[in-house]
Write a protein that holds these residues in place. Structure first.
Motif, short mmCIF file in Angstrom:
data_model
loop_
_atom_site.label_atom_id
_atom_site.label_comp_id
_atom_site.label_asym_id
_atom_site.label_seq_id
_atom_site.Cartn_x
_atom_site.Cartn_y
_atom_site.Cartn_z
N TYR A 135 -45.86 19.05 44.73
CA TYR A 135 -45.30 20.35 44.36
C TYR A 135 -43.88 20.19 43.83
O TYR A 135 -43.51 20.78 42.80
N ARG A 136 -43.08 19.35 44.52
CA ARG A 136 -41.68 19.16 44.08
C ARG A 136 -41.62 18.52 42.71
O ARG A 136 -40.77 18.87 41.88
N PRO A 159 -48.57 23.66 41.84
CA PRO A 159 -47.97 24.98 41.66
C PRO A 159 -48.75 25.79 40.62
O PRO A 159 -49.08 25.28 39.54
N ASN A 173 -43.22 20.45 32.69
CA ASN A 173 -44.29 21.20 32.04
C ASN A 173 -45.55 20.35 32.07
O ASN A 173 -45.58 19.25 31.49
N SER A 182 -46.46 25.38 31.61
CA SER A 182 -47.48 24.68 32.40
C SER A 182 -48.76 25.51 32.43
O SER A 182 -48.72 26.74 32.48
N THR A 226 -43.20 21.05 39.80
CA THR A 226 -42.38 22.23 39.49
C THR A 226 -41.20 21.88 38.58
O THR A 226 -40.59 22.78 37.99
N LYS A 227 -40.88 20.59 38.45
CA LYS A 227 -39.75 20.18 37.60
C LYS A 227 -40.18 19.83 36.18
O LYS A 227 -39.35 19.39 35.39
N PRO A 271 -49.00 28.07 37.67
CA PRO A 271 -48.02 28.43 36.65
C PRO A 271 -47.72 29.92 36.63
O PRO A 271 -48.63 30.75 36.73
N LYS A 272 -46.47 30.24 36.51
CA LYS A 272 -46.04 31.63 36.45
C LYS A 272 -46.11 32.14 35.01
O LYS A 272 -46.20 31.35 34.07
N SER A 327 -44.65 30.50 31.66
CA SER A 327 -44.47 29.07 31.90
C SER A 327 -45.26 28.28 30.86
O SER A 327 -46.33 28.71 30.42
#
Length: 909
Positions: A241-242, A268, A248, A276, A245-246, A270-271, A274
């Motif tokens: 996750y870490r 994660p 794409n 991603s 999230t950093k 994608p929001k 984003s």
């Protein structure tokens, strides 16, 4: 002397130190333990500093160096060992003096503590790192093995638009096995994503049925350059996750069979906006829904042109040089693949070495009857499809799917038809009290099969269809993988003029000969295992020999509909297990008395049998298990008291399990009797009122006639020569004389519950050959009516006639003087209006009244020569079906109105 002293020191000093250390180990064990503890405290403090730096680096998307990982592992091991030494020493202190440890044991414990202290000192010195973490070494893209894809350019562009757009984070691709989901993902990865400079990493994972969360995490971790030594799944999820999230990322998850928990994996979601994206590919549509997919793309089978192109490519160039006959057979074979790329490829390769027309023609026969015999079909096509079948959660779903294979290829199957069969066979449990609830369960099962990409939508929402390769798979399974080809003897829609010989029937459990040209059944088969026999759709079949059913003791479903038989053969009483009998649209004139012996019968379908004139007394009364009885457009001469000459209506009332009835009524007395019977009225779905000469007025919807008909879906009124008024009155107080001339109707106050909706399920009204009828509007509406058909009502001049009180409520005198029209809405949910053969019909809306149809979609007008204008309000209207000659002769108030209607014109011939 100095020389001697030096030699003595060299020789005896180690010995002296050894004795001092040995004596110290024995006498000062606690000091060594304390020294170890002190050194370990300093080492752990150093360890905490290093871990803090590592954690900070990992949150920035970096990973600890190998040297740091090794050092932390050594510290952890030493910490565990030191804790065990200290615990052993503390345990010794608790012992009584007479159980104190011996000299050797004390020595060894002190020695161990001393060695660990030295190791701790060394580790502490090595813990001065110049750097604790490096940037992750990631594999940004991996090219996937791919094959040329045909006919997917538009879908690729749509998928690309989803990924490049910012509003969709998770995209779902679904479709049946072999349709090209994997090929699409591989091509998308190789041709689109590799060129995307703003994507940091693209990861493709083939998940499969036996997926493992640990394996998925490992694949992602390897691509990101993350190592997993001594980390729990939860810790791995945190690292993923870490890291993700950093950046794409695009994650391609192929061949999903059940939803994945992104949180547990550490992926994660994608929001919005984003870059991603997550793309999932599955055979099962609701896998997408249960993963909160925001955009679903269904991959359909190929249309004809690209399908034919793919097939020709796999056969080879010699096909183009082949004879016209071979090319014709090749096209027929390609069409039988149903546009499924996997089948087109497999069949094309199988035929690549076939060079004669007879070989090609034989392949067509094999694909019709036993497709698993074609080279490559079993392994390359049927087995992948079988995975979807095996994945179905219940045996009932599997049986329901197999049952659909009894129908011909490319056949649009009525859902109610197949559900009725399945109820008769026992696939659908009778757990509900209402027939609608039982059918809803059946619709749910069919919906699950559609979700699993094993069935498709038919010609409309009320029908389903089966892909030819899914059908081939089902028949393969039903024949025990080709080892028992007559277990399910299916020759549906293949042009049979004669049924297969009875020797092939002996081991059959299901037989399907529907939609053929069979003329006669003249042999008596012995079928002890037969459960279903489908002979419907053989229009020339007019003779079944006596005793034909004598040796079918297990038969549960028998369909003889759409045949020309005029009588049932003797011996039908031998069908002691029969639960479903369909005689729809046959020429049967009389039901045999022995039909009453079928005491297990649950479905009896006698609709559209205008020749049926005779039902012996006691036959219907004997069918105590009957739940469904359909008799519209059929027998209707019910005897009520002294009225009528046919079957006593009391026989219908004795059917206490009856849940659905379609019925023809030919007398006012029978209509009254039906409306009084709470059980029968509540079970009535379709009502045909025919040739009731004494019926003069009838009312919709607020009439005591309809009070108990809560499940009524259609009313058909035909050839009632004296019916003058069909009254629409939504008021609570209605004139009983408008309904039936009978004392019963004057007790309306006793019967009508003010809060109970009347005719809540009425969807269709048909008015046919009513020479005097007018539709009188007094107020209110028929709320849920969706179709209104009016045929050959020659006296009808306008669609709605207002009575005085209705006129008063719609238009006051001042408005009438000013010529202002009022709008009324008698049918707010009407979608289809069909007017046919109305010689005097001149207007849809008349006088000061304008009819409003807020839901009307289709208007069909045929043989209405006096209708010159279309005057109505219908905002949803999308078609007007009529002849070109009539349309061209219409009169319009202005050119703007004419222009607004012109796009709606649909010519009929």
């Amino acid at each position: 002397m100095e020389f001697v002293a030096s030699i003595m020191d060299t020789v005896f000093r180690p010995l002296k130190d050894y004795f001092a250390r040995t004596f110290g180990y024995v006498m000062s064990c606690g000091d060594y333990i304390d020294a170890l503890g002190h050194e370990m405290d300093e080492l752990k403090s150093k360890r905490d500093d290093v871990k803090r730096m590592v954690d900070t680096a990992e949150r920035q998307g970096m990973e600890a160096t190998s040297q740091v990982k090794w050092w932390l592992e050594c510290v952890a091991k030493l910490e565990d060992a030191a804790a065990r030494v200290d615990a052993e020493y503390q345990a010794r202190l608790q012992l009584p003096p007479d159980q104190a440890a011996g000299v050797k044991a004390t020595y060894l414990l002190s020695q161990k503590a001393d060695e660990m202290r030295t190791e701790a000192t060394g580790l502490k010195e090595k813990g001065a790192f110049h750097k604790v973490a490096d940037e992750l070494v990631q594999v940004r893209f991996e090219e996937m093995p791919s094959v040329p894809v045909v006919g997917m350019d538009a879908l690729l562009q749509e998928l690309h638009a989803c990924v490049r757009g910012g509003d969709v984070g998770v995209v779902g691709i679904y479709g049946m096995a072999g349709v090209g989901k994997t090929a699409l993902l591989n091509k998308f990865n190789n041709e689109f994503l590799i060129c995307s400079q703003d994507i940091n990493v693209v990861i493709y994972i083939e998940v499969g049925k036996e997926f493992n969360l640990d394996d998925i995490q490992k694949i992602i971790g390897d691509r990101l350059g993350v190592s997993w030594e001594n980390r729990t799944p939860k810790e791995r999820a945190g690292v993923l996750y870490r890291v993700l999230t950093k950046m794409n990322f695009v994650l391609l998850l192929d061949d999903l069979w059940e939803p994945l928990n992104f949180r547990m994996l550490g992926i994660p979601v994608p929001k919005p906006n984003s870059k991603s994206k997550i793309i999932v590919a599955t055979r099962i549509e609701d896998v997408c829904d249960r993963m909160d997919v925001r955009r679903k793309l269904k991959i359909e089978c190929l249309p004809w042109e690209p399908a034919w192109e793919l097939f020709r490519e796999k056969v080879g160039e010699h096909l183009m040089r082949a004879s016209t006959e071979i090319r014709h057979h090749a096209q027929e074979l390609a069409m039988k693949c149903g546009g499924l790329p996997l089948a087109l490829i497999t069949v094309g390769r199988a035929m690549a070495s076939k060079h004669t027309a007879k070989e090609w023609k034989h392949a067509i026969t094999v694909l019709k009857i036993a497709p698993w015999q074609l080279l490559g079909m079993e392994v390359d096509v049927l087995m992948p499809l079988k995975n979807s079948y095996d994945n179905l959660p219940t045996d009932k779903l599997r049986l329901c799917l197999l049952y659909c294979a009894l129908f011909p290829e490319d056949f649009s199957i009525s859902k109610d038809w197949i559900i009725g069969y399945c109820i008769g066979e026992g696939f659908i449990d009778d757990l509900y009290t209402e027939m609608d609830e039982i059918y809803n369960k059946g619709h749910d099962l069919l919906g699950d099969l559609k979700i699993a990409s094993l069935l498709d939508r038919g010609k409309d929402e009320e029908h389903i269809s089966m892909h030819p390769m899914v059908r081939a798979m089902a028949l393969w399974i039903a024949s025990e993988f080709g080892t028992k080809e007559t277990k399910w003897l299916v020759r549906a829609g293949v042009g049979l003029k004669e049924a297969p010989g009875v020797e092939k029937w002996s081991d059959a459990e299901r037989i399907g000969f529907m939609r053929n040209n069979i003329l006669e059944l003249y042999e008596r088969p012995n079928c002890p295992l037969l459960k279903t026999l489908m002979l419907q759709g053989n229009p020339a079949l007019d003779k079944i020999c006596d005793g034909f059913f004598q040796f079918m003791p297990s038969l549960r479903v028998l369909d003889l509909s759409h045949t020309s038989i005029s009588e049932l053969p003797s011996g039908i009483s031998a069908l002691v297990e029969l639960q479903y009998l369909d005689l729809y649209n046959t020429n049967i004139k009389s039901l045999p008395r022995e039909l009453g012996s079928l005491v297990t019968l649950r479905f009896l379908l006698l609709s559209n049998m205008p020749a049926l004139e005779m039902i012996p007394g006691g036959v219907i009364d004997s069918l105590k298990m009957l739940q469904v009885l359909y008799m519209d457009l059929s027998y209707g001469d019910w005897k009520v008291g002294e009225s009528g000459n046919g079957v006593d209506f009391q026989e219908l009332e004795s059917l206490r399990r009856l849940k659905a009835i379609d019925i023809t009524i030919q007398s006012v007395d029978a209509l009254e009797k039906l409306s009084r019977s709470i059980r029968l009225a509540g079970s009535t779905r379709n009502l045909l009122i025919r040739t009731c000469a004494s019926l003069k007025k009838i009312e919709l919807p607020s009439s005591s006639l309809w009070k108990n008909m809560t499940n009524l879906k259609r009313v058909w009124i035909a050839s009632c020569s004296n019916l003058e008024e069909l009254v629409i009155d939504g008021s609570k107080e209605t004139d009983p004389s408008l309904v039936l001339p009978n004392d019963f109707l004057q007790r309306r106050g006793e019967l009508v519950d003010e809060d109970q909706p009347i005719l809540p399920n009425l969807q269709g009204v048909i008015l046919q050959s009513l020479l005097k009828v007018k539709i009188i509007y007094k107020g209110g509406c028929v709320q849920n009516l969706s179709s209104l058909f009016i045929w050959y009502c020659h006296g009808l001049e306008e669609l709605i006639t207002l009575v005085d009180e209705a006129q008063d409520t719609t238009t006051n005198e001042g408005e009438q003087a000013a010529g202002i029209c009022k709008v009324i809405t008698p049918f707010p949910n009407l979608k289809e209006l069909y007017l046919h053969g109305l010689a005097k019909f001149r207007t849809l809306s008349s006088g000061t009244c304008m009819l409003r149809f807020p839901s009307l979609e289709s208007l069909k007008i045929v043989e209405c020569p006096s209708l010159k204008k279309l005057k109505l309000t219908a905002g949803e209207l999308n078609e007007v079906q009529c002849t070109r000659v009539w349309w061209d002769e219409l009169e319009w108030d202005d050119e703007e109105v004419k222009a607004s209607y012109e796009p709606l014109f649909r010519p009929i011939h």
